[in-house]
Design a protein around this motif. Sequence first.
Motif, mmCIF file in Angstrom:
data_model
loop_
_atom_site.group_PDB
_atom_site.id
_atom_site.type_symbol
_atom_site.label_atom_id
_atom_site.label_comp_id
_atom_site.label_asym_id
_atom_site.label_seq_id
_atom_site.Cartn_x
_atom_site.Cartn_y
_atom_site.Cartn_z
ATOM 1 N N MET A 188 0.851 -1.177 0.000
ATOM 2 C CA MET A 188 0.000 0.000 0.000
ATOM 3 C C MET A 188 0.896 1.240 0.000
ATOM 4 S SD MET A 188 -3.281 0.854 2.423
ATOM 5 C CE MET A 188 -2.643 -0.112 3.722
ATOM 6 N N THR A 189 0.564 2.231 -0.823
ATOM 7 C CA THR A 189 1.347 3.447 -0.934
ATOM 8 C C THR A 189 1.292 4.264 0.350
ATOM 9 O OG1 THR A 189 0.967 3.499 -3.303
ATOM 10 C CG2 THR A 189 1.616 5.554 -2.289
ATOM 11 N N ARG A 190 0.135 4.442 0.918
ATOM 12 C CA ARG A 190 -0.072 5.190 2.153
ATOM 13 C C ARG A 190 -1.410 4.764 2.719
ATOM 14 N NH1 ARG A 190 -3.965 7.913 1.627
ATOM 15 N NH2 ARG A 190 -4.765 8.661 -0.288
ATOM 16 N N PRO A 191 -1.676 5.090 3.961
ATOM 17 C CA PRO A 191 -2.980 4.698 4.523
ATOM 18 C C PRO A 191 -4.117 5.409 3.776
ATOM 19 C CG PRO A 191 -1.470 5.371 6.260
ATOM 20 C CD PRO A 191 -0.816 5.721 4.948
ATOM 21 N N PRO A 192 -5.253 4.748 3.590
ATOM 22 C CA PRO A 192 -6.385 5.397 2.933
ATOM 23 C C PRO A 192 -6.935 6.518 3.808
ATOM 24 C CG PRO A 192 -7.007 3.239 3.754
ATOM 25 C CD PRO A 192 -5.540 3.372 3.961
ATOM 26 N N SER A 193 -7.470 7.537 3.180
ATOM 27 C CA SER A 193 -7.972 8.689 3.923
ATOM 28 C C SER A 193 -9.452 8.957 3.684
ATOM 29 C CB SER A 193 -7.175 9.939 3.540
ATOM 30 O OG SER A 193 -7.363 10.232 2.163
ATOM 31 N N GLY A 194 -10.043 8.318 2.701
ATOM 32 C CA GLY A 194 -11.428 8.598 2.342
ATOM 33 C C GLY A 194 -12.409 8.268 3.448
ATOM 34 N N ARG A 195 -13.497 9.040 3.481
ATOM 35 C CA ARG A 195 -14.543 8.835 4.480
ATOM 36 C C ARG A 195 -15.888 8.695 3.777
ATOM 37 N NH1 ARG A 195 -15.261 13.693 7.128
ATOM 38 N NH2 ARG A 195 -14.252 14.664 5.383
ATOM 39 N N LEU A 196 -16.722 7.843 4.323
ATOM 40 C CA LEU A 196 -18.102 7.705 3.868
ATOM 41 C C LEU A 196 -18.989 8.457 4.850
ATOM 42 C CD1 LEU A 196 -18.522 3.997 2.773
ATOM 43 C CD2 LEU A 196 -18.949 6.020 1.388
ATOM 44 N N SER B 259 -5.930 -3.744 -1.149
ATOM 45 C CA SER B 259 -5.485 -3.477 0.226
ATOM 46 C C SER B 259 -6.295 -2.386 0.929
ATOM 47 C CB SER B 259 -3.996 -3.121 0.237
ATOM 48 O OG SER B 259 -3.747 -1.954 -0.505
ATOM 49 N N MET B 260 -6.828 -1.409 0.190
ATOM 50 C CA MET B 260 -7.603 -0.334 0.816
ATOM 51 C C MET B 260 -9.087 -0.668 0.948
ATOM 52 S SD MET B 260 -6.091 3.223 -0.659
ATOM 53 C CE MET B 260 -4.453 3.803 -0.253
ATOM 54 N N LYS B 261 -9.507 -1.734 0.330
ATOM 55 C CA LYS B 261 -10.928 -2.095 0.335
ATOM 56 C C LYS B 261 -11.519 -2.204 1.748
ATOM 57 C CE LYS B 261 -14.113 -5.375 -1.768
ATOM 58 N NZ LYS B 261 -14.268 -6.413 -2.786
ATOM 59 N N PRO B 262 -10.863 -2.882 2.696
ATOM 60 C CA PRO B 262 -11.441 -2.996 4.044
ATOM 61 C C PRO B 262 -11.686 -1.656 4.736
ATOM 62 C CG PRO B 262 -9.669 -4.584 3.757
ATOM 63 C CD PRO B 262 -9.634 -3.669 2.557
ATOM 64 N N HIS B 263 -10.829 -0.667 4.459
ATOM 65 C CA HIS B 263 -11.009 0.658 5.064
ATOM 66 C C HIS B 263 -12.378 1.236 4.711
ATOM 67 C CE1 HIS B 263 -10.171 4.855 6.159
ATOM 68 N NE2 HIS B 263 -10.655 5.175 4.968
ATOM 69 N N PHE B 264 -12.765 1.106 3.463
ATOM 70 C CA PHE B 264 -14.043 1.664 3.026
ATOM 71 C C PHE B 264 -15.217 0.780 3.438
ATOM 72 C CE2 PHE B 264 -10.855 3.692 0.439
ATOM 73 C CZ PHE B 264 -11.248 5.023 0.532
ATOM 74 N N GLU B 265 -15.035 -0.522 3.378
ATOM 75 C CA GLU B 265 -16.115 -1.435 3.772
ATOM 76 C C GLU B 265 -16.445 -1.295 5.259
ATOM 77 O OE1 GLU B 265 -14.608 -5.192 2.370
ATOM 78 O OE2 GLU B 265 -15.729 -4.986 0.476
ATOM 79 N N ALA B 266 -15.452 -1.003 6.078
ATOM 80 C CA ALA B 266 -15.666 -0.849 7.521
ATOM 81 C C ALA B 266 -16.519 0.375 7.850
ATOM 82 C CB ALA B 266 -14.318 -0.751 8.244
ATOM 83 N N GLN B 267 -16.630 1.296 6.923
ATOM 84 C CA GLN B 267 -17.408 2.518 7.171
ATOM 85 C C GLN B 267 -18.879 2.376 6.772
ATOM 86 O OE1 GLN B 267 -15.401 6.279 6.103
ATOM 87 N NE2 GLN B 267 -13.699 4.976 5.461
ATOM 88 N N VAL B 268 -19.217 1.287 6.125
ATOM 89 C CA VAL B 268 -20.594 1.083 5.669
ATOM 90 C C VAL B 268 -21.475 0.718 6.835
ATOM 91 C CG1 VAL B 268 -22.078 -0.273 4.165
ATOM 92 C CG2 VAL B 268 -19.812 0.417 3.372
#
Length: 165
Positions: free
Chosen positions: A1-9, A156-165
């Motif tokens: 992963m390049t860096r930790p994901p930062s996006g928010r839902l 690799s970043m997919k779980p970050h976004f799925e955890a916000q659902v």
Amino acid sequence: MTRPPSGRLIPVGSGPAHDLVLIRTFRAHAEDVWASVTEPARTARWFGSWEGDAAPGRTIKIQMAYEEQQPWMEARIEACEPPMRLAVSTIDDQGTWRLEILLSEVDGITELKFVHHLDSAEGAGDIGPGWEYYLDMLVASREGRSLPDFDSYYPSMKPHFEAQV
């Protein structure tokens, strides 16, 4: 992963709609960042070039330079308020995508807020890493650095976004 994901839902109202929000900051004036997201030669460096009469209510064609087979897509310009707001919508096999870029500048530092208005959070785990990638492509292109590799973002970043659902 390049860096930790930062996006928010962020939920919108009481229904299934969400806004996917990603932010990047630039040591540059808003007009310069605006040019990076609106001028065809500069968008070609990180997303793809485009052609057409860019005005609110009009449709342009964008070639997605960093996707397989470099497909063309159409984007309708919903709002264009230089150098602070650009809103577009696209239609593809996944449905309608409503996208917005909002810029704000303080003392020569510009914040770019990217918003993907989602009808539901379904699929955010697939969509979010793509926008992280493209916005990091924008950053790299502006800084003259090597462009990132998509494989560093997905899955690799997919779980970050799925955890916000």
